[in-house]
Design a protein around this motif. Structure first.
Motif, PDB file in Angstrom:
ATOM      1  N   ASP A 295       1.132  -1.121   0.495  1.00  0.00           N
ATOM      2  CA  ASP A 295       0.038  -0.424   0.055  1.00  0.00           C
ATOM      3  C   ASP A 295       0.958   1.754  -0.253  1.00  0.00           C
ATOM      4  N   SER A 296       1.643   1.797   0.878  1.00  0.00           N
ATOM      5  CA  SER A 296       2.404   2.581   0.787  1.00  0.00           C
ATOM      6  C   SER A 296       4.327   2.067   0.942  1.00  0.00           C
ATOM      7  N   ILE A 297       4.733   3.509   0.598  1.00  0.00           N
ATOM      8  CA  ILE A 297       6.271   3.405   0.612  1.00  0.00           C
ATOM      9  C   ILE A 297       6.977   4.835   1.131  1.00  0.00           C
ATOM     10  N   ALA A 298       7.787   4.656   1.910  1.00  0.00           N
ATOM     11  CA  ALA A 298       7.848   5.572   2.909  1.00  0.00           C
ATOM     12  C   ALA A 298       9.711   6.207   2.194  1.00  0.00           C
ATOM     13  N   ILE A 299       9.839   7.193   1.712  1.00  0.00           N
ATOM     14  CA  ILE A 299      10.515   7.742   1.546  1.00  0.00           C
ATOM     15  C   ILE A 299      12.051   8.944   2.592  1.00  0.00           C
ATOM     16  N   CYS A 300      13.037   7.953   2.835  1.00  0.00           N
ATOM     17  CA  CYS A 300      13.468   7.985   4.080  1.00  0.00           C
ATOM     18  C   CYS A 300      14.844   8.803   3.756  1.00  0.00           C
ATOM     19  N   TYR A 301      15.394   9.372   5.192  1.00  0.00           N
ATOM     20  CA  TYR A 301      16.604   9.678   4.681  1.00  0.00           C
ATOM     21  C   TYR A 301      18.096   8.830   4.620  1.00  0.00           C
ATOM     22  N   LEU A 302      18.985   8.716   4.284  1.00  0.00           N
ATOM     23  CA  LEU A 302      20.507   8.001   4.755  1.00  0.00           C
ATOM     24  C   LEU A 302      20.584   8.423   6.246  1.00  0.00           C
ATOM     25  N   ASN A 303      20.914   7.536   6.960  1.00  0.00           N
ATOM     26  CA  ASN A 303      21.367   7.523   8.837  1.00  0.00           C
ATOM     27  C   ASN A 303      22.943   7.937   8.278  1.00  0.00           C
ATOM     28  N   GLU A 304      23.344   9.015   9.426  1.00  0.00           N
ATOM     29  CA  GLU A 304      24.621   8.957   9.818  1.00  0.00           C
ATOM     30  C   GLU A 304      24.647   7.426  10.180  1.00  0.00           C
ATOM     31  N   GLU A 305      26.675   7.755   9.606  1.00  0.00           N
ATOM     32  CA  GLU A 305      26.981   5.933  10.206  1.00  0.00           C
ATOM     33  C   GLU A 305      27.705   6.324  11.841  1.00  0.00           C
ATOM     34  N   LYS A 306      27.035   5.432  12.266  1.00  0.00           N
ATOM     35  CA  LYS A 306      27.176   5.850  13.956  1.00  0.00           C
ATOM     36  C   LYS A 306      29.107   5.261  13.788  1.00  0.00           C
ATOM     37  N   LYS A 307      29.268   5.192  14.990  1.00  0.00           N
ATOM     38  CA  LYS A 307      30.853   5.683  15.729  1.00  0.00           C
ATOM     39  C   LYS A 307      31.218   4.287  16.311  1.00  0.00           C
ATOM     40  N   LEU A 308      32.245   3.055  15.143  1.00  0.00           N
ATOM     41  CA  LEU A 308      32.672   2.199  16.125  1.00  0.00           C
ATOM     42  C   LEU A 308      32.985   1.355  16.767  1.00  0.00           C
ATOM     43  N   GLU A 309      32.052   1.482  17.838  1.00  0.00           N
ATOM     44  CA  GLU A 309      32.413   0.754  19.269  1.00  0.00           C
ATOM     45  C   GLU A 309      32.082  -0.774  19.153  1.00  0.00           C
ATOM     46  N   ASP A 310      33.029  -0.894  19.785  1.00  0.00           N
ATOM     47  CA  ASP A 310      32.887  -3.145  20.544  1.00  0.00           C
ATOM     48  C   ASP A 310      31.289  -3.430  21.270  1.00  0.00           C
ATOM     49  N   ARG A 311      30.997  -4.260  20.863  1.00  0.00           N
ATOM     50  CA  ARG A 311      29.766  -4.137  21.697  1.00  0.00           C
ATOM     51  C   ARG A 311      30.582  -5.926  21.796  1.00  0.00           C
ATOM     52  N   GLU A 312      29.883  -6.242  22.997  1.00  0.00           N
ATOM     53  CA  GLU A 312      30.105  -7.874  24.015  1.00  0.00           C
ATOM     54  C   GLU A 312      30.243  -8.750  22.379  1.00  0.00           C
ATOM     55  N   VAL A 313      29.081  -8.711  21.704  1.00  0.00           N
ATOM     56  CA  VAL A 313      28.863 -10.168  20.723  1.00  0.00           C
ATOM     57  C   VAL A 313      28.532  -9.188  19.727  1.00  0.00           C
ATOM     58  N   GLN A 314      29.286  -9.654  17.974  1.00  0.00           N
ATOM     59  CA  GLN A 314      28.881  -8.767  16.802  1.00  0.00           C
ATOM     60  C   GLN A 314      29.173  -9.787  15.766  1.00  0.00           C
ATOM     61  N   LEU A 315      28.232  -9.672  14.965  1.00  0.00           N
ATOM     62  CA  LEU A 315      28.684 -10.048  13.525  1.00  0.00           C
ATOM     63  C   LEU A 315      29.341  -9.236  12.687  1.00  0.00           C
ATOM     64  N   VAL A 316      30.584 -10.106  12.241  1.00  0.00           N
ATOM     65  CA  VAL A 316      31.527  -9.822  11.168  1.00  0.00           C
ATOM     66  C   VAL A 316      31.238  -9.766   9.309  1.00  0.00           C
ATOM     67  N   LEU A 317      30.734  -9.151   8.643  1.00  0.00           N
ATOM     68  CA  LEU A 317      30.544  -9.368   7.418  1.00  0.00           C
ATOM     69  C   LEU A 317      31.779  -9.988   6.254  1.00  0.00           C
ATOM     70  N   ASP A 318      32.278 -10.317   5.744  1.00  0.00           N
ATOM     71  CA  ASP A 318      33.466 -10.493   5.144  1.00  0.00           C
ATOM     72  C   ASP A 318      33.149 -10.570   3.317  1.00  0.00           C
ATOM     73  N   GLY A 319      32.171  -9.247   2.872  1.00  0.00           N
ATOM     74  CA  GLY A 319      32.218  -9.735   1.533  1.00  0.00           C
ATOM     75  C   GLY A 319      31.023 -10.311   1.252  1.00  0.00           C
ATOM     76  N   ILE A 320      29.900 -10.460   2.377  1.00  0.00           N
ATOM     77  CA  ILE A 320      28.104 -11.474   1.426  1.00  0.00           C
ATOM     78  C   ILE A 320      28.023 -10.213   0.689  1.00  0.00           C
ATOM     79  N   GLN A 321      27.482 -10.859  -0.296  1.00  0.00           N
ATOM     80  CA  GLN A 321      26.834 -10.129  -1.841  1.00  0.00           C
ATOM     81  C   GLN A 321      25.562 -10.018  -1.750  1.00  0.00           C
ATOM     82  N   ASP A 322      25.435 -11.786  -1.120  1.00  0.00           N
ATOM     83  CA  ASP A 322      23.520 -11.035  -1.890  1.00  0.00           C
ATOM     84  C   ASP A 322      22.498 -10.378  -0.798  1.00  0.00           C
ATOM     85  N   PRO A 323      21.548  -9.871  -1.375  1.00  0.00           N
ATOM     86  CA  PRO A 323      20.743  -8.977  -0.756  1.00  0.00           C
ATOM     87  C   PRO A 323      19.847  -9.527   0.424  1.00  0.00           C
ATOM     88  N   GLY A 324      19.559 -10.593  -0.153  1.00  0.00           N
ATOM     89  CA  GLY A 324      18.062 -11.415   0.886  1.00  0.00           C
ATOM     90  C   GLY A 324      18.764 -12.098   2.031  1.00  0.00           C
TER      91      GLY A 324
END
Length: 240
Positions: free
Chosen positions: A80-109
């Motif tokens: 029914d609807s589409i929202a036009i949104c502004y890109l967010n400013e990227e936040k500062k990288l600070e370690d969290r206790e558990v993180q996922l790290v993606l090395d070259g993932i190409q598939d959007p799904g």
């Protein structure tokens, strides 16, 4: 009524260079749009064929026709609807206790599903190599089902980051430690590699530990798991 110029701009937002040029991306469907209202993403405007169906909005809503919706939607069956949104400013990288790290993932799904998994398990940050698919890609946004509003996505040089993190870098390997007997560190980076090639050698060199998902089936035709499936299995066990 949308102008031809506006339609052309919105249609171009399936490409990263135009999303960056206009500082905009699209979110489709009332369910995912409702997640935006609870997030720090700023909505420029909502276009809807049925504004009454929107739960609540302090944002300008423009009524559009079904034909206009089909022209600007990236879905085979437009919602029914589409929202036009502004890109967010990227936040500062600070370690969290558990993180996922993606090395070259190409598939959007795959990226969308991994973001959704992170949200499910309460993982607040995903760190991506600079060549990982853009998370503002409409297929990624759609696959997250709104989870992108709750997970911080950061793009950076992985070798530099993994060389300096205080977290334990964990990757997957057929010869790695059995996932089901693995002792989860308190602070960890779970690194997931490219769909076809896995982790880059320079990333692999920075691993502290390797884990494997044991095969229980007898069929040898299944050589490996889809990266998002593997992520789900690993996270399910780490959080059990």
């Amino acid at each position: 009524m949308l102008t031809a110029h506006t339609i052309k701009i919105l249609q171009s937002l399936d490409k990263k260079k135009f999303r960056q040029k206009y500082n905009l991306f699209l979110v489709e469907g009332n369910k995912i749009i409702s997640e935006l209202f609870k997030s720090n993403f700023k909505i420029k405007e909502i276009l809807s064929t049925d504004p009454q169906k929107l739960d609540r909005t302090d944002t300008p809503v423009t009524h559009i026709s079904e034909n206009e919706l089909r022209k600007i939607s990236f879905l085979k069956t437009p919602k029914d609807s589409i929202a036009i949104c502004y890109l967010n400013e990227e936040k500062k990288l600070e370690d969290r206790e558990v993180q996922l790290v993606l090395d070259g993932i190409q598939d959007p799904g795959n990226l969308g599903t991994i973001i959704r998994l992170a949200d499910w398990f309460g993982i607040e940050q995903i760190i991506c190599s600079e060549d990982t698919v853009d998370f503002y890609n409409p297929k990624v946004i759609q696959a997250t089902m709104g989870s992108f509003t709750r997970v911080n996505i950061v793009y950076t040089d992985l070798v530099d980051y993994l060389s300096n993190t205080d977290n334990i870098n964990i990757g997957t390997d057929m010869e790695g430690e059995n996932l089901y007997s693995f002792d989860k560190p308190e602070k960890l980076n779970l690194i997931l590699g490219n769909e076809g090639n896995g982790m880059r050698p320079e990333t692999e060199k920075l691993l502290h530990k390797s884990i494997s998902i044991p095969r229980f089936g007898k069929a040898q035709s299944t050589e490996s798991l889809n990266v998002s499936m593997a992520a789900g299995i690993i996270l399910g066990q780490l959080y059990s």
